[in-house]
Design an enzyme around this catalytic site. Structure first.
Site, PDB file in Angstrom:
ATOM      1  N   GLY A 185      -4.978  -1.840   4.881  1.00 29.21           N
ATOM      2  CA  GLY A 185      -4.194  -2.983   4.393  1.00 29.21           C
ATOM      3  C   GLY A 185      -4.861  -4.317   4.663  1.00 29.21           C
ATOM      4  O   GLY A 185      -4.954  -5.187   3.782  1.00 29.21           O
ATOM      5  N   ARG A 186      -5.381  -4.496   5.867  1.00 25.88           N
ATOM      6  CA  ARG A 186      -5.970  -5.798   6.234  1.00 25.88           C
ATOM      7  C   ARG A 186      -7.378  -5.980   5.660  1.00 25.88           C
ATOM      8  O   ARG A 186      -8.018  -7.004   5.880  1.00 25.88           O
ATOM      9  CB  ARG A 186      -5.951  -5.977   7.745  1.00 25.88           C
ATOM     10  CG  ARG A 186      -6.576  -4.825   8.533  1.00 25.88           C
ATOM     11  CD  ARG A 186      -6.222  -4.897  10.011  1.00 25.88           C
ATOM     12  NE  ARG A 186      -6.698  -3.738  10.746  1.00 25.88           N
ATOM     13  CZ  ARG A 186      -6.041  -2.591  10.869  1.00 25.88           C
ATOM     14  NH1 ARG A 186      -4.865  -2.440  10.297  1.00 25.88           N
ATOM     15  NH2 ARG A 186      -6.538  -1.602  11.584  1.00 25.88           N
ATOM     16  N   GLU A 202      -4.919  -6.561  14.728  1.00 20.34           N
ATOM     17  CA  GLU A 202      -4.399  -5.249  14.312  1.00 20.34           C
ATOM     18  C   GLU A 202      -5.535  -4.215  14.355  1.00 20.34           C
ATOM     19  O   GLU A 202      -5.284  -3.027  14.568  1.00 20.34           O
ATOM     20  CB  GLU A 202      -3.787  -5.324  12.902  1.00 20.34           C
ATOM     21  CG  GLU A 202      -2.815  -4.184  12.628  1.00 20.34           C
ATOM     22  CD  GLU A 202      -2.046  -4.336  11.320  1.00 20.34           C
ATOM     23  OE1 GLU A 202      -2.654  -4.155  10.257  1.00 20.34           O
ATOM     24  OE2 GLU A 202      -0.839  -4.620  11.356  1.00 20.34           O
ATOM     25  N   LYS A 223       9.102  -0.682  14.311  1.00 20.36           N
ATOM     26  CA  LYS A 223       9.698  -0.347  13.004  1.00 20.36           C
ATOM     27  C   LYS A 223      10.752   0.752  13.168  1.00 20.36           C
ATOM     28  O   LYS A 223      11.829   0.693  12.576  1.00 20.36           O
ATOM     29  CB  LYS A 223       8.614   0.166  12.046  1.00 20.36           C
ATOM     30  CG  LYS A 223       7.700  -0.879  11.471  1.00 20.36           C
ATOM     31  CD  LYS A 223       6.810  -0.221  10.410  1.00 20.36           C
ATOM     32  CE  LYS A 223       5.629  -1.071  10.051  1.00 20.36           C
ATOM     33  NZ  LYS A 223       4.687  -0.420   9.156  1.00 20.36           N
ATOM     34  N   GLU A 263      10.479  -4.784   4.535  1.00 23.41           N
ATOM     35  CA  GLU A 263      10.551  -6.195   4.141  1.00 23.41           C
ATOM     36  C   GLU A 263      10.257  -6.346   2.639  1.00 23.41           C
ATOM     37  O   GLU A 263      10.957  -7.063   1.912  1.00 23.41           O
ATOM     38  CB  GLU A 263       9.520  -7.032   4.926  1.00 23.41           C
ATOM     39  CG  GLU A 263       9.791  -7.143   6.403  1.00 23.41           C
ATOM     40  CD  GLU A 263       9.096  -6.049   7.210  1.00 23.41           C
ATOM     41  OE1 GLU A 263       8.907  -4.934   6.674  1.00 23.41           O
ATOM     42  OE2 GLU A 263       8.778  -6.317   8.380  1.00 23.41           O
ATOM     43  N   LYS A 316       0.841  -1.204   0.000  1.00 23.30           N
ATOM     44  CA  LYS A 316       0.000   0.000   0.000  1.00 23.30           C
ATOM     45  C   LYS A 316       0.876   1.254   0.000  1.00 23.30           C
ATOM     46  O   LYS A 316       0.672   2.171  -0.771  1.00 23.30           O
ATOM     47  CB  LYS A 316      -0.932  -0.033   1.213  1.00 23.30           C
ATOM     48  CG  LYS A 316      -1.859   1.150   1.303  1.00 23.30           C
ATOM     49  CD  LYS A 316      -2.825   1.006   2.461  1.00 23.30           C
ATOM     50  CE  LYS A 316      -3.617   2.311   2.629  1.00 23.30           C
ATOM     51  NZ  LYS A 316      -4.544   2.273   3.752  1.00 23.30           N
ATOM     52  N   HIS A 335      -4.720 -32.920  17.473  1.00 24.03           N
ATOM     53  CA  HIS A 335      -3.551 -33.712  17.879  1.00 24.03           C
ATOM     54  C   HIS A 335      -2.418 -32.819  18.340  1.00 24.03           C
ATOM     55  O   HIS A 335      -1.266 -33.251  18.419  1.00 24.03           O
ATOM     56  CB  HIS A 335      -3.123 -34.613  16.723  1.00 24.03           C
ATOM     57  CG  HIS A 335      -4.225 -35.546  16.318  1.00 24.03           C
ATOM     58  ND1 HIS A 335      -4.423 -36.766  16.939  1.00 24.03           N
ATOM     59  CD2 HIS A 335      -5.227 -35.411  15.417  1.00 24.03           C
ATOM     60  CE1 HIS A 335      -5.488 -37.358  16.399  1.00 24.03           C
ATOM     61  NE2 HIS A 335      -5.992 -36.541  15.481  1.00 24.03           N
TER      62      HIS A 335
HETATM   63  O1  F6P Z   1       3.070  -3.061   9.794  1.00 26.87           O
HETATM   64  C1  F6P Z   1       1.716  -3.185   9.645  1.00 26.87           C
HETATM   65  C2  F6P Z   1       1.250  -2.823   8.265  1.00 26.87           C
HETATM   66  O2  F6P Z   1       1.216  -1.454   8.099  1.00 26.87           O
HETATM   67  C3  F6P Z   1      -0.093  -3.456   7.970  1.00 26.87           C
HETATM   68  O3  F6P Z   1      -1.142  -2.702   8.432  1.00 26.87           O
HETATM   69  C4  F6P Z   1      -0.048  -3.613   6.499  1.00 26.87           C
HETATM   70  O4  F6P Z   1      -0.986  -4.539   6.048  1.00 26.87           O
HETATM   71  C5  F6P Z   1       1.380  -4.087   6.313  1.00 26.87           C
HETATM   72  O5  F6P Z   1       2.116  -3.362   7.268  1.00 26.87           O
HETATM   73  C6  F6P Z   1       1.957  -3.888   4.942  1.00 26.87           C
HETATM   74  O6  F6P Z   1       1.934  -2.541   4.551  1.00 26.87           O
HETATM   75  P1  F6P Z   1       2.146  -2.138   3.049  1.00 26.87           P
HETATM   76  O7  F6P Z   1       1.059  -2.728   2.240  1.00 26.87           O
HETATM   77  O8  F6P Z   1       2.102  -0.634   3.049  1.00 26.87           O
HETATM   78  O9  F6P Z   1       3.495  -2.652   2.610  1.00 26.87           O
END
Ligand code: F6P
Length: 548
Positions: free
Chosen positions: A266-267, A352, A512, A212, A206, A383
């Site tokens: 995002g979620r 979240e 972060k 990452e 987003k 199990h």
């Molecule tokens: O760190 C949490 C977050 O901001 C989530 O809310 C989001 O889904 C995820 O990181 C990834 O964010 P992006 O889509 O901006 O890379």
């Protein structure tokens, strides 16, 4: 921070607390009423929500519905659908429902109809997905794409990964893979065996700043450039983001970039261009059915009376378990292997969204908010950790999901076992086994009186442990869309009653920020002032081992 203030919901909670304290009897006893199942379940099409295996009574349900009314759940719901800025701390609408609303109606946000942009993006995604599936959009050497690797994390990973897995029987497009973790093992293991000439990467973020994702995207870029040449990169990448300028700076062309909007959290974004891998895997028509399932649940949530409204009822029982019965977690157990990633998906959606301690007006929350959400598919979970669910010292309400039929008609015996196990676990949790019953079983098996006295207490099940069951005909795209939207709205209902904002996530920021500050130290520099002795010690220890 100021003190928690008296709230309009206090009286409703007091009434619920009093009823719970005065409770007599067990859940199983409540089934003396022959219509209990009908009374405490609700259906929408073939989707059924059964909450009769909880301690809920008519009185409790009435009190919970009062709670929803005084909390203003309906007003907030209407404000969400109307595109109001209910995400106060980010001054945004929360309008993921607009992404699946295919009705011919305008959806204004800040006075602008967002429908046009939603429709246009969907058309572009559809054209791109068709072209990739048919090989008209191909790799730099002209090969059709056989594999798609989605690079994203959180909402830019869990939604498409979970949905792609759930809809495996409908796959007729390229294989989809998902890389999220910054651990280099993830991308290494994913790329192993993939042919760069037939691999398409989708960078999904987003913000297009997430460390990452940017790190993994850089590695993927090198994978293509090193094997096919720098000039091939453009042909092997597409992007999904709200930050189109940053995507361009990364080197992905506009015609391969699909946007969405800041009013999609995002979620809550799998319905947007973030769902592109799903569309490529199962085709735009199936993706459309997925959207339609969610839209159907939206309509139900919007219009059904509270006492028949599935997300409202699921939310209210969740609140009651959390705040009145005092259960701090909930387990999600899909008896549906293809929903294996649903618990992880719901962890983000629920935790979240509702893992907050401050109300919408900035005061401390008066009661516990989002519970800990966890789970695994059944029967595997039986199990692993069901021992604790049955005999541990904590009560964990369980949410079972089960389809009437699987996609393997030749394996009906498997489905029969799955259904039998799901029903049996819910029944066992509720019914339990008394000391007398345990002893009688042992006597019948020929154990001595001394053995019976020693062993029987270990074979007692306290029972009276609540569960909810969500049942549906089969896990198809429509059904899945409905289930996810059900959970989205459940989270919404709970947040509304707790008076918290379900649509921000400030709690992810601090870690972060510190990671950014610590990176130079990991690379050999100095730790920033204020880092603890433990962190300094661990850094030195890891540094020593890494050099050894
Ligand atoms: O760190 C949490 C977050 O901001 C989530 O809310 C989001 O889904 C995820 O990181 C990834 O964010 P992006 O889509 O901006 O890379």
């Amino acid at each position: 921070m100021t003190e928690a203030q008296p709230s309009a919901t206090d009286a409703a909670f007091d009434a619920l607390d009093a009823a719970w304290k005065g409770r007599t009897g067990r859940i199983a006893d409540l089934f003396a009423a022959s219509d209990r199942f009908e009374r405490f379940s609700t259906s929408y099409g073939d989707l059924l929500l059964d909450f009769s295996k909880t301690a809920i009574t008519d009185e409790t349900l009435t009190q919970l519905l009062d709670l929803a009314r005084v909390a203003g759940v309906e007003q907030l719901r209407d404000a969400m659908f109307a595109g109001d800025h209910i995400n106060l701390t980010e001054d945004r609408a929360a309008l993921h429902t607009a992404l699946r609303n295919r009705a011919d109606e305008s959806i204004p946000v800040d006075g602008i109809d967002v429908k046009t942009g939603v429709d246009e993006t969907l058309r572009n995604l559809t054209a791109f997905a068709h072209a990739v599936r048919e090989g008209r959009i191909a790799g730099a050497r002209g090969n059709a794409f056989t594999d798609v690797v989605n690079i994203g994390i959180g909402g830019s990973d869990l939604g498409p990964a979970m949905v792609t897995g759930a809809l495996a029987p409908y796959h007729d497009g390229p294989r989809c893979h998902f890389v999220s973790n910054v651990d280099g093992a993830h991308i290494t293991d994913t790329l192993k065996g993939l042919n760069p000439a037939t691999t398409l990467f989708i960078v999904a973020s987003k913000t297009f700043t997430t460390v990452e994702t940017m790190c993994n995207a850089g590695t993927a870029r090198a994978f293509i450039a090193d094997t096919l040449g720098e000039a091939a990169v453009g042909d092997h990448f597409a992007a999904v983001s709200t930050a189109l300028d940053r995507v361009e700076a990364f080197g992905i062309s506009r015609d391969r970039t699909f946007g969405f909007w800041d009013w999609v959290g995002g979620r809550y974004s799998v319905w947007s261009a973030i769902g592109l891998p799903v569309m490529i895997a199962v085709g735009p028509d199936r993706f459309g059915e997925f959207l339609a399932g969610a839209a159907a649940m939206d309509e139900h949530f919007r219009s059904a009376p509270l006492d028949q409204n599935m997300p409202v009822l699921l939310g209210l029982v969740g609140i009651w378990h959390r705040n009145v019965c005092g259960y701090p977690s909930r387990a999600i157990i899909p008896y549906d292997q293809r929903l294996a990633r649903l618990p992880a998906y719901l962890q983000q959606l629920d935790m979240e969204s509702n893992g907050k301690s401050v109300t919408r007006d900035g005061r401390p929350a008066a009661r516990g908010t989002g519970p800990i959400v966890w789970g695994e598919p059944g029967t595997n979970a039986q199990h692993a950790f069901f021992q604790l669910l049955h005999q541990g010292t904590d009560t964990v309400p369980v949410e079972f999901l089960i389809a009437a039929q699987g996609h393997e008609p030749n394996l009906k015996n498997h489905q029969n076992l799955l259904v039998a196990n799901c029903l049996a676990q819910a029944e066992a949790l509720m019914r339990g086994r008394t000391l007398e019953e345990a002893a009688a079983q042992l006597v019948q098996k020929g154990f001595s009186a001394e053995q019976v006295a020693t062993i029987a207490p270990h074979r007692v099940f306290p029972g009276d442990r609540p569960s909810i069951t969500i049942a549906y005909a089969e896990l198809d795209p429509f059904s899945l869309g409905r289930i996810i939207a059900l959970y989205e709205h459940r989270v919404f209902v709970e947040a509304a009653v707790w008076g918290i904002n379900a649509f921000d996530q400030w709690g992810v920021e601090l870690g972060k920020e510190l990671a950014t500050q610590f990176l130079p130290a990991v690379q050999g520099g100095a730790l920033p002032p204020g880092a603890s002795g433990s962190t300094a010690g661990l850094l030195a220890y890891l540094g020593g081992l890494a050099q050894a």
